[in-house]
Motif scaffolding. Structure first.
Motif, PDB file in Angstrom:
ATOM      1  N   UNK A  96       0.823  -1.222   0.000  1.00  0.00           N
ATOM      2  CA  UNK A  96       0.000   0.000   0.000  1.00  0.00           C
ATOM      3  C   UNK A  96       0.852   1.265   0.000  1.00  0.00           C
ATOM      4  N   UNK A  97       2.172   1.102  -0.134  1.00  0.00           N
ATOM      5  CA  UNK A  97       3.070   2.237   0.096  1.00  0.00           C
ATOM      6  C   UNK A  97       2.979   3.336  -0.962  1.00  0.00           C
ATOM      7  N   UNK A  98       2.527   2.997  -2.166  1.00  0.00           N
ATOM      8  CA  UNK A  98       2.470   4.025  -3.221  1.00  0.00           C
ATOM      9  C   UNK A  98       1.144   4.778  -3.254  1.00  0.00           C
ATOM     10  N   UNK A  99       0.211   4.323  -2.423  1.00  0.00           N
ATOM     11  CA  UNK A  99      -1.174   4.722  -2.671  1.00  0.00           C
ATOM     12  C   UNK A  99      -1.548   6.126  -2.206  1.00  0.00           C
ATOM     13  N   UNK A 100      -1.004   6.579  -1.053  1.00  0.00           N
ATOM     14  CA  UNK A 100      -1.358   7.932  -0.609  1.00  0.00           C
ATOM     15  C   UNK A 100      -0.963   8.964  -1.646  1.00  0.00           C
ATOM     16  N   UNK A 101       0.264   8.806  -2.129  1.00  0.00           N
ATOM     17  CA  UNK A 101       0.779   9.769  -3.097  1.00  0.00           C
ATOM     18  C   UNK A 101      -0.070   9.755  -4.374  1.00  0.00           C
ATOM     19  N   UNK A 102      -0.462   8.536  -4.750  1.00  0.00           N
ATOM     20  CA  UNK A 102      -1.254   8.364  -5.960  1.00  0.00           C
ATOM     21  C   UNK A 102      -2.617   9.067  -5.822  1.00  0.00           C
ATOM     22  N   UNK A 103      -3.274   8.842  -4.681  1.00  0.00           N
ATOM     23  CA  UNK A 103      -4.571   9.495  -4.453  1.00  0.00           C
ATOM     24  C   UNK A 103      -4.408  11.009  -4.385  1.00  0.00           C
ATOM     25  N   UNK A 104      -3.373  11.459  -3.684  1.00  0.00           N
ATOM     26  CA  UNK A 104      -3.115  12.906  -3.579  1.00  0.00           C
ATOM     27  C   UNK A 104      -3.036  13.540  -4.961  1.00  0.00           C
ATOM     28  N   UNK A 105      -2.304  12.850  -5.839  1.00  0.00           N
ATOM     29  CA  UNK A 105      -2.073  13.413  -7.175  1.00  0.00           C
ATOM     30  C   UNK A 105      -3.402  13.713  -7.883  1.00  0.00           C
ATOM     31  N   UNK A 106      -4.329  12.737  -7.824  1.00  0.00           N
ATOM     32  CA  UNK A 106      -5.568  12.933  -8.585  1.00  0.00           C
ATOM     33  C   UNK A 106      -6.569  13.838  -7.870  1.00  0.00           C
ATOM     34  N   UNK A 107      -6.479  13.883  -6.535  1.00  0.00           N
ATOM     35  CA  UNK A 107      -7.352  14.822  -5.824  1.00  0.00           C
ATOM     36  C   UNK A 107      -6.818  16.247  -5.995  1.00  0.00           C
ATOM     37  N   UNK A 108      -5.494  16.394  -6.011  1.00  0.00           N
ATOM     38  CA  UNK A 108      -4.915  17.716  -6.279  1.00  0.00           C
ATOM     39  C   UNK A 108      -5.313  18.210  -7.665  1.00  0.00           C
ATOM     40  N   UNK A 109      -5.318  17.278  -8.590  1.00  0.00           N
ATOM     41  CA  UNK A 109      -5.648  17.662  -9.958  1.00  0.00           C
ATOM     42  C   UNK A 109      -7.126  18.019 -10.089  1.00  0.00           C
ATOM     43  N   UNK A 110      -7.972  17.252  -9.418  1.00  0.00           N
ATOM     44  CA  UNK A 110      -9.417  17.486  -9.501  1.00  0.00           C
ATOM     45  C   UNK A 110     -10.056  16.998  -8.209  1.00  0.00           C
ATOM     46  N   UNK A 111     -10.422  17.948  -7.379  1.00  0.00           N
ATOM     47  CA  UNK A 111     -10.936  17.608  -6.045  1.00  0.00           C
ATOM     48  C   UNK A 111     -12.271  16.865  -6.143  1.00  0.00           C
ATOM     49  N   UNK A 112     -12.875  16.877  -7.346  1.00  0.00           N
ATOM     50  CA  UNK A 112     -14.158  16.202  -7.557  1.00  0.00           C
ATOM     51  C   UNK A 112     -13.993  14.755  -8.050  1.00  0.00           C
ATOM     52  N   UNK A 113     -12.765  14.251  -8.056  1.00  0.00           N
ATOM     53  CA  UNK A 113     -12.561  12.895  -8.580  1.00  0.00           C
ATOM     54  C   UNK A 113     -13.003  11.836  -7.559  1.00  0.00           C
ATOM     55  N   UNK A 114     -14.202  11.330  -7.755  1.00  0.00           N
ATOM     56  CA  UNK A 114     -14.781  10.387  -6.788  1.00  0.00           C
ATOM     57  C   UNK A 114     -14.007   9.073  -6.714  1.00  0.00           C
ATOM     58  N   UNK A 115     -13.480   8.616  -7.866  1.00  0.00           N
ATOM     59  CA  UNK A 115     -12.729   7.359  -7.874  1.00  0.00           C
ATOM     60  C   UNK A 115     -11.547   7.451  -6.925  1.00  0.00           C
ATOM     61  N   UNK A 116     -10.882   8.600  -6.969  1.00  0.00           N
ATOM     62  CA  UNK A 116      -9.709   8.779  -6.136  1.00  0.00           C
ATOM     63  C   UNK A 116     -10.080   8.823  -4.649  1.00  0.00           C
ATOM     64  N   UNK A 117     -11.170   9.519  -4.331  1.00  0.00           N
ATOM     65  CA  UNK A 117     -11.632   9.561  -2.933  1.00  0.00           C
ATOM     66  C   UNK A 117     -12.003   8.175  -2.433  1.00  0.00           C
ATOM     67  N   UNK A 118     -12.672   7.380  -3.295  1.00  0.00           N
ATOM     68  CA  UNK A 118     -13.082   6.029  -2.884  1.00  0.00           C
ATOM     69  C   UNK A 118     -11.868   5.125  -2.700  1.00  0.00           C
ATOM     70  N   UNK A 119     -10.906   5.257  -3.586  1.00  0.00           N
ATOM     71  CA  UNK A 119      -9.677   4.468  -3.457  1.00  0.00           C
ATOM     72  C   UNK A 119      -8.952   4.843  -2.164  1.00  0.00           C
ATOM     73  N   UNK A 120      -8.980   6.123  -1.847  1.00  0.00           N
ATOM     74  CA  UNK A 120      -8.339   6.612  -0.626  1.00  0.00           C
ATOM     75  C   UNK A 120      -8.973   5.958   0.609  1.00  0.00           C
ATOM     76  N   UNK A 121     -10.280   5.844   0.606  1.00  0.00           N
ATOM     77  CA  UNK A 121     -10.958   5.218   1.749  1.00  0.00           C
ATOM     78  C   UNK A 121     -10.602   3.729   1.834  1.00  0.00           C
ATOM     79  N   UNK A 122     -10.506   3.096   0.674  1.00  0.00           N
ATOM     80  CA  UNK A 122     -10.103   1.688   0.644  1.00  0.00           C
ATOM     81  C   UNK A 122      -8.705   1.512   1.267  1.00  0.00           C
ATOM     82  N   UNK A 123      -7.808   2.433   0.945  1.00  0.00           N
ATOM     83  CA  UNK A 123      -6.443   2.386   1.507  1.00  0.00           C
ATOM     84  C   UNK A 123      -6.493   2.618   3.014  1.00  0.00           C
ATOM     85  N   UNK A 124      -7.223   3.666   3.400  1.00  0.00           N
ATOM     86  CA  UNK A 124      -7.302   3.999   4.828  1.00  0.00           C
ATOM     87  C   UNK A 124      -7.844   2.815   5.633  1.00  0.00           C
ATOM     88  N   UNK A 125      -8.915   2.198   5.140  1.00  0.00           N
ATOM     89  CA  UNK A 125      -9.511   1.084   5.889  1.00  0.00           C
ATOM     90  C   UNK A 125      -8.532  -0.075   6.036  1.00  0.00           C
TER      91      UNK A 125
END
Lengths: 333, 381
Positions: A180-209
């Motif tokens: 899971x080590x690459x995932x925070x950075x990956x989610x950050x990238x797409x949320x930074x690019x578009x804060x409305x990216x739902x896929x990225x937010x959902x993936x982030x929750x999957x990582x957090x859980x």
């Protein structure tokens, strides 16, 4: 492989044995023949390639030229599942031959697949095929790593930031490799690019859980707090955003379900109410969050507040769902 | 379809054009042929939704023998052993018909529905239905997930027994299709289904792997998706299984109604700078959060609401969204008034899939579409 090497001959194949494919594209409508539905006007090339494929499949020929033909068929009909299935078993058998000249490696297959994927972004067979290749460690030993997968995933998501199949594949990969080590950075990238990216937010929750599952109770809380701070900043940037509010609500649910005492839980909820109230005229999702938080605190005690919020949604902030909010009101009564 | 905004004549022409000829540029759709036939026939029968018109439509198709195309795709694989005999539909005559691995669940589902629409389902004998159910049973992944793939592996499992493909995706769509086929072939109670598939494992797959906890809706278990949600709810409805918790039901209901897009009025304080906001989408439905509206998701969301709704005694949950606004979105924004047909959105050209689903959404609203089997109710009488 160079093009020259790919010139296989198929003259020896008996094409009469395969079910004859009727090319009646010039067939005139007449009243003696039944009406054919959805008649496709096939090209000659298409029919010829399919016939060769059928002949090879029929004679169970797991050879390099069969491998070549599956590629041709997949390019013509990417959704033709049997071509993917046949290709997979041809590769397995060729690998088992351990012929030094056969030049078949998982890496080469993935290279071809990468290229095909870039040209066929909506095809979904690609991803399950890819999973099967990677999972088959008997046929393809010691040749795989998460690192090999990351570039194609990133290229695909760069191109279509909400591609469902690719995000699903990323989830599969991190679970499969348990990395899971690459995932925070990956989610950050797409949320930074578009804060409305739902896929990225959902993936982030999957990582957090998943992180929470492997953390100590103290680490858990600090992780959730860190995420809460992050999400509050993103909500500040764009208050009318359902994705960040969903994430915020789910963080509160994690807090509620993660072992703190009732007093602490109430303080957390009170704090979140104070936060959401800052947006009670600029975000319908903030209002919805408030109704959720009041219910979580004490739906009887805060009944008036909750009703008032639903009323506001009906009349002012979310009239398109008026019937739904009225239904919620009726549920309270 | 009595709404004067429906371009009935043009739509009939549109569907008939596809039923006649598919141009070479679309030959890559070869393996989707049964789907194309079903979309067209189902679309036409929505338009012929009063009894008399529908009877004439069925007569006309019987007279010119149109169902031959569908029937010719039916294949039986009989290994001189009735227990293992399987049957189903191949997607097109260009694929080899001597390999059971060319049978396909989707092709079988769409062909069966087309036969229902044309009132030709009696073409299948009980023994045929038995073999079809046997095919479905072998597509379930019993080893791991309990979900379904859509076709059999060329090689089968290590013992050379017929089993699901090793390279296909295990998918909610195929679960819905598998269970629907069993229903059409005679399964009615959970005990009937249990003769063919492991329903406990299937339910475990739906609830544990596909349900999106704390958001509601179904998908890959991470991001909910309206199409997958409809498949999950349809499967449950056929099996006669309810969502196990009120939380799941409430969250899924909330998730579904929130997919209808609203307009942020100029005088409102609600503002967005999202590139995914377009005021023309108002009334339409999106398939996921922060996506544009799309004709097909109007159907998938309404269908899900209908499937979720009649569990309650309060009638359909469809009434909880703004149905007038969906109708306007479909008829005024995505319907192509010049060519006939519906497009995905206001900017695209019409296509067969969206033309069918746009009409199906309208038929659902007028109570004339069966949300479980996805055919017009007039065909099930």
């Amino acid at each position: 492989m160079s093009i020259q090497q790919e010139q296989y001959t198929f003259d020896d194949l008996d094409l009469s044995n395969v079910p004859p494919i009727q090319d009646n594209s010039n067939h005139k409508l007449d009243h003696h023949h039944p009406r054919e539905l959805c008649k496709i006007l096939y090209s000659k090339d298409y029919l010829h390639t399919l016939k060769i494929f059928n002949a090879l499949l029929n004679s169970n020929e797991y050879s390099k030229r069969s491998l070549y033909i599956t590629k041709q068929v997949i390019q013509l009909v990417p959704a033709y599942y049997t071509a993917w299935n046949f290709r997979f078993h041809i590769l397995q058998k060729l690998m088992a031959l351990s012929d030094t000249e056969n030049e078949i490696t998982l890496d080469k297959e993935l290279d071809w697949l990468d290229e095909f994927t870039l040209n066929n972004p909506k095809n979904y067979q690609i991803w399950s095929y890819r999973e099967s290749l990677i999972k088959d460690t008997v046929s393809f030993p010691n040749q795989h790593s998460l690192k090999r997968e990351l570039p194609i995933i990133e290229l695909m998501i760069d191109d279509d930031t909400k591609n469902y199949h690719v995000w699903s594949y990323r989830k599969w990969c991190v679970k499969y490799y348990q990395d899971y080590t690459n995932e925070w950075k990956f989610c950050d990238k797409y949320i930074d690019r578009d804060v409305y990216n739902n896929s990225s937010w959902c993936h982030r929750m999957f990582i957090l859980e998943n992180m929470i599952l492997v953390s100590t109770p103290i680490d858990r809380l600090s992780l959730i707090e860190k995420e809460t701070k992050y999400t509050m900043e993103k909500i500040d940037l764009a208050p009318q955003n359902i994705s960040s509010w969903n994430y915020y609500r789910r963080l509160q649910l994690l807090l509620l379900n993660n072992g703190t005492d009732n007093h602490k839980k109430n303080i957390n909820l009170q704090n979140s109410i104070e936060f959401a109230n800052r947006f009670n005229t600029t975000s319908s999702y903030a209002l919805e969050y408030l109704a959720f938080a009041y219910s979580a605190l004490d739906s009887q005690k805060y009944r008036t507040q909750i009703l008032e919020i639903y009323q506001c949604l009906v009349t002012k902030y979310d009239p398109i769902r008026a019937n739904y909010w009225k239904y919620k009101i009726s549920e309270l009564e | 379809m009595n709404d004067p905004r429906v371009e009935k004549k043009k739509l009939i022409r549109y569907f008939n054009r596809y039923l006649d000829i598919i141009p070479t540029v679309h030959q890559s759709s070869d393996v989707y042929k049964p789907g194309l036939i079903y979309y067209s026939l189902s679309g036409l029968s929505i338009l012929y939704d009063n009894d008399g018109d529908y009877k004439n439509f069925v007569q006309e198709f019987k007279k010119n023998g149109s169902s031959t195309t569908i029937k010719s795709l039916f294949k039986i694989f009989d290994n001189k052993n009735d227990q293992n005999a399987i049957a189903g539909f191949i997607p097109t005559l260009t694929v080899l018909d001597t390999k059971p691995s060319n049978l396909n669940l989707s092709a079988t589902f769409f062909s069966l529905l087309s036969l229902c629409i044309l009132q030709e389902i009696d073409f299948l004998k009980d023994s045929d239905k038995y073999k079809i159910k046997n095919f479905v049973s072998k597509c379930q992944d019993l080893e791991n997930t309990g979900g379904f793939v859509s076709y059999l592996d060329i090689l089968g499992n290590p013992n050379n027994r017929l089993s699901g493909s090793q390279v296909d995706s295990i998918d909610l769509r195929f679960c819905y299709i598998a269970v629907s086929i069993l229903y059409i072939c005679g399964c009615k109670t959970i005990l009937d289904y249990k003769k063919w598939i492991d329903t406990d494992k299937l339910l475990n797959f739906i609830f544990m792997d596909c349900y999106c906890k704390n958001t509601g809706g179904f998908g890959n278990g991470v991001e909910p998706h309206a199409g997958y949600t409809s498949c999950a709810l349809g499967t449950l409805k056929l099996l006669g299984v309810k969502l196990p918790t009120t939380e799941m039901k409430n969250d899924t209901l909330s998730w579904l109604v929130h997919r209808q897009l609203t307009i942020l009025a100029n005088d409102s304080e609600l503002k967005t700078d999202s590139e995914w906001y377009d005021s023309i989408d108002c009334g339409g439905f999106q398939g996921r959060e922060n996506k544009f509206a799309d004709t097909c998701y109007c159907f998938w969301c309404l269908n899900s609401l209908e499937l979720l709704g009649d569990e309650m005694e309060k009638g359909s949950f469809m009434s909880l969204v703004d149905l007038k606004a969906v109708e306007s979105y479909l008829l005024d924004v995505t319907q192509n008034k010049l060519l006939g047909g519906f497009a995905k959105n206001n900017a695209n050209d019409p296509d067969l899939y969206h033309s069918f689903l746009g009409l199906a959404a309208l038929a659902l609203i007028s109570g004339k579409f069966d949300s479980v089997l996805c055919v017009p109710k007039v065909c099930l009488k």
